[in-house]
Design an enzyme around this catalytic site. Structure first.
Site, PDB file in Angstrom:
ATOM      1  N   LYS A 240      22.195  59.509  45.776  1.00 13.01           N
ATOM      2  CA  LYS A 240      22.539  58.289  45.027  1.00 13.01           C
ATOM      3  C   LYS A 240      23.944  58.463  44.503  1.00 13.01           C
ATOM      4  O   LYS A 240      24.426  59.586  44.358  1.00 13.01           O
ATOM      5  CB  LYS A 240      21.593  58.047  43.845  1.00 13.01           C
TER       6      LYS A 240
HETATM    7  P1  NAD Z   1      21.214  43.476  42.179  1.00 11.56           P
HETATM    8  O1  NAD Z   1      22.432  43.963  41.497  1.00 11.56           O
HETATM    9  O2  NAD Z   1      21.343  42.671  43.420  1.00 11.56           O
HETATM   10  O3  NAD Z   1      20.305  42.656  41.147  1.00 11.56           O
HETATM   11  C1  NAD Z   1      19.898  43.181  39.920  1.00 11.56           C
HETATM   12  C2  NAD Z   1      19.283  42.047  39.127  1.00 11.56           C
HETATM   13  O4  NAD Z   1      18.739  42.580  37.915  1.00 11.56           O
HETATM   14  C3  NAD Z   1      20.280  40.969  38.728  1.00 11.56           C
HETATM   15  O5  NAD Z   1      19.700  39.699  38.901  1.00 11.56           O
HETATM   16  C4  NAD Z   1      20.504  41.256  37.257  1.00 11.56           C
HETATM   17  O6  NAD Z   1      20.890  40.103  36.524  1.00 11.56           O
HETATM   18  C5  NAD Z   1      19.118  41.697  36.877  1.00 11.56           C
HETATM   19  N1  NAD Z   1      19.061  42.344  35.578  1.00 11.56           N
HETATM   20  C6  NAD Z   1      19.909  43.241  35.040  1.00 11.56           C
HETATM   21  N2  NAD Z   1      19.557  43.517  33.783  1.00 11.56           N
HETATM   22  C7  NAD Z   1      18.455  42.767  33.520  1.00 11.56           C
HETATM   23  C8  NAD Z   1      17.631  42.598  32.390  1.00 11.56           C
HETATM   24  N3  NAD Z   1      17.858  43.274  31.266  1.00 11.56           N
HETATM   25  N4  NAD Z   1      16.576  41.757  32.481  1.00 11.56           N
HETATM   26  C9  NAD Z   1      16.341  41.057  33.613  1.00 11.56           C
HETATM   27  N5  NAD Z   1      17.093  41.183  34.714  1.00 11.56           N
HETATM   28  C10 NAD Z   1      18.138  42.028  34.667  1.00 11.56           C
HETATM   29  O7  NAD Z   1      20.314  44.801  42.456  1.00 11.56           O
HETATM   30  P2  NAD Z   1      19.154  44.986  43.520  1.00 11.56           P
HETATM   31  O8  NAD Z   1      19.747  45.582  44.737  1.00 11.56           O
HETATM   32  O9  NAD Z   1      18.323  43.757  43.607  1.00 11.56           O
HETATM   33  O10 NAD Z   1      18.306  46.156  42.832  1.00 11.56           O
HETATM   34  C11 NAD Z   1      17.307  45.880  41.854  1.00 11.56           C
HETATM   35  C12 NAD Z   1      16.404  47.111  41.719  1.00 11.56           C
HETATM   36  O11 NAD Z   1      15.819  47.405  42.981  1.00 11.56           O
HETATM   37  C13 NAD Z   1      17.115  48.398  41.290  1.00 11.56           C
HETATM   38  O12 NAD Z   1      16.231  49.172  40.527  1.00 11.56           O
HETATM   39  C14 NAD Z   1      17.392  49.076  42.613  1.00 11.56           C
HETATM   40  O13 NAD Z   1      17.544  50.481  42.464  1.00 11.56           O
HETATM   41  C15 NAD Z   1      16.104  48.735  43.348  1.00 11.56           C
HETATM   42  N6  NAD Z   1      16.202  48.831  44.811  1.00 11.56           N
HETATM   43  C16 NAD Z   1      17.108  48.092  45.523  1.00 11.56           C
HETATM   44  C17 NAD Z   1      17.146  48.185  46.902  1.00 11.56           C
HETATM   45  C18 NAD Z   1      18.067  47.342  47.742  1.00 11.56           C
HETATM   46  O14 NAD Z   1      17.946  47.399  48.979  1.00 11.56           O
HETATM   47  N7  NAD Z   1      18.952  46.570  47.171  1.00 11.56           N
HETATM   48  C19 NAD Z   1      16.277  49.075  47.574  1.00 11.56           C
HETATM   49  C20 NAD Z   1      15.353  49.803  46.816  1.00 11.56           C
HETATM   50  C21 NAD Z   1      15.320  49.676  45.442  1.00 11.56           C
END
Ligand code: NAD
Length: 417
Positions: A107
């Site tokens: 990461k």
């Molecule tokens: P992203 O940046 O696209 O979206 C994150 C979202 O979370 C945004 O809408 C943001 O406004 C919201 N957020 C932030 N703080 C918040 C709060 N206090 N309350 C409510 N919403 C809040 O990120 P993503 O890629 O969608 O990742 C989201 C989660 O999924 C993370 O934990 C990431 O590690 C995990 N994840 C992502 C992927 C991927 O392929 N993108 C894969 C596995 C896991």
């Protein structure tokens, strides 16, 4: 190993010790599996639009190289710190092993609020971060991907920066790129698609026909999950991001929300009538609850109040070990699909993207999706069977499979790599 501090690493350590105890791993072998192979810290100076200079701190943690190159996302967020990055790198190791991918976990991230940067500043930071990482990454050493605060465009800048230094195009250095720059069909949707597929499998396992769902976070994972749920006729009765929270027992208009976010980047400003309290979103009644934003949002207090039947963990680490104890007592009411299984769709399709880039032979989206479903189904069935056999929760079963695979590779190879 005192550099790995903070609540997120403490939680990863606690979860790992539970698994190590469960599988009977000798004490002297544990540090070798828990602590990362290496951690890199870099300074990334950029010029601001006003001509001033600012330096951002960047990190990359490579957890183990025993099964192949490391693989994992890059987060741009104000909260990024080395302990948190290390915790999520180890989580990636168990996730990749559980899905049967030939990777260790990694990461990375930069401590920055990406919303406070202009597009030009974001590009400068992305390129500088990758430039600083060039000595430590490579298609057979460490392959980056997007995470919170980064997206396809950032991956294109990473790939381009690495390629310029190599003097040739090296698409296989990152995954999650735009399809136009060597990305794969289906990667952008893969995590959310996988989350909803597994939530539906969990519902089927407990004999539930889901009608309602709540999604926290409306970025890549949250918005795709909400879209997939709506496409299956499930009413999404609550959503939130860091700017707004909406709820409607009759179901929110997901397509309109997607259009709003495409135009405004955030949920704020969509509707005054549907505004709801973000503090109670997770504990509202629903069939499927998908946390898809931050770590540690479900603690013991929240866990005791949850009113869902399936908790499908789209985010990494949304549930604390204390909450897990509460959920173990509530196992008959709430079925948990743990993060390392639930959101594995992203890294599985990243693996497909890497394979296609290495071969310069690209698949159609149908093939990507069918293969994704097969990998997730196999992992789901292994976890379910292991939980039954060992009489443990889904998280312990999933992590036990992942940790055991890494442990077996390390034992058979010896002390290196
Ligand atoms: P992203 O940046 O696209 O979206 C994150 C979202 O979370 C945004 O809408 C943001 O406004 C919201 N957020 C932030 N703080 C918040 C709060 N206090 N309350 C409510 N919403 C809040 O990120 P993503 O890629 O969608 O990742 C989201 C989660 O999924 C993370 O934990 C990431 O590690 C995990 N994840 C992502 C992927 C991927 O392929 N993108 C894969 C596995 C896991």
């Amino acid at each position: 190993m005192s550099i790995y501090t903070g609540p997120v690493f403490d939680m990863a350590r606690q979860q790992f010790q539970i698994i190590a105890d469960h599988i009977g791993m000798p004490e002297d072998e544990r540090d070798r599996l828990l602590y990362p192979k290496r951690a890199i810290t870099v300074s990334c100076p950029i010029h601001r639009d006003d001509g001033s200079t600012v330096v951002f701190q960047g990190y990359r943690v490579q957890h183990h190289l025993s099964l192949g190159p490391t693989k994992g996302g890059t987060r741009f967020s104000k909260s990024v710190a080395i302990g948190e990055v290390a915790a999520r790198a180890s989580g990636m190791s168990w996730k990749c092993a559980l899905a049967g991918l030939p990777y260790g976990g990694a990461k990375g991230g930069v401590t920055v609020d990406p919303a406070a940067l202009s597009l030009r500043e974001l590009e400068a930071l992305s390129r500088r971060y990758m430039q600083e990482m060039i000595p430590f990454v490579g298609p057979h050493t460490d392959v980056m991907a997007p995470d919170m605060g980064t997206n396809e465009q950032v991956m294109a800048w990473f790939m381009d920066t690495y390629s310029m230094y190599q003097g040739k195009t090296v698409t296989e250095i990152v995954t999650g790129k735009p399809v136009a720059s060597g990305g794969t069909e289906g990667r952008r949707e893969a995590t959310g698609r996988g989350v909803v597929h597994l939530a539906m499998r969990a519902a089927e396992t407990i004999g539930l026909t889901p009608r309602t769902a709540i999604v926290q976070g409306f970025g890549n994972v949250g918005s795709v999950s909400a879209t997939e749920l709506a496409a299956r006729g499930i009413k999404v009765v609550g959503v939130s991001d860091h700017t707004a929270c909406y709820a409607d027992p009759n179901g929110l208009p997901i397509e309109a929300l997607n259009r709003h976010v495409a135009a405004n980047r955030v949920l704020a400003g969509f509707s005054a009538e549907a505004l709801a309290d973000p503090a109670t979103l997770l504990t509202r009644p629903c069939d499927i609850l998908i946390p898809a934003a931050l770590e540690r949002v479900i603690d013991a207090t929240v866990a005791a109040k949850l009113q869902c039947r399936v908790l499908a963990e789209g985010a990494n680490g949304p549930t604390t070990p204390d909450a897990d104890l509460v959920l173990a007592e509530r196992a008959k009411e709430i079925r948990v699909v743990p993060d390392i299984l639930c959101n594995a769709g992203g890294v599985v399709v990243s693996y497909f993207e890497w394979v296609q880039d290495l071969q310069q032979f690209f698949w159609e989206e149908n093939e990507v999706n069918n293969r994704l479903t097969r990998v997730l189904d196999r992992a789901y069935e292994q976890v379910t069977a292991r939980a039954r056999k060992d009489n443990v929760g889904q998280r312990t079963a999933a992590m036990a499979i992942g940790v055991e695979k890494v442990y077996a590779a390390k034992r058979t190879r010896g002390l290196f790599p």
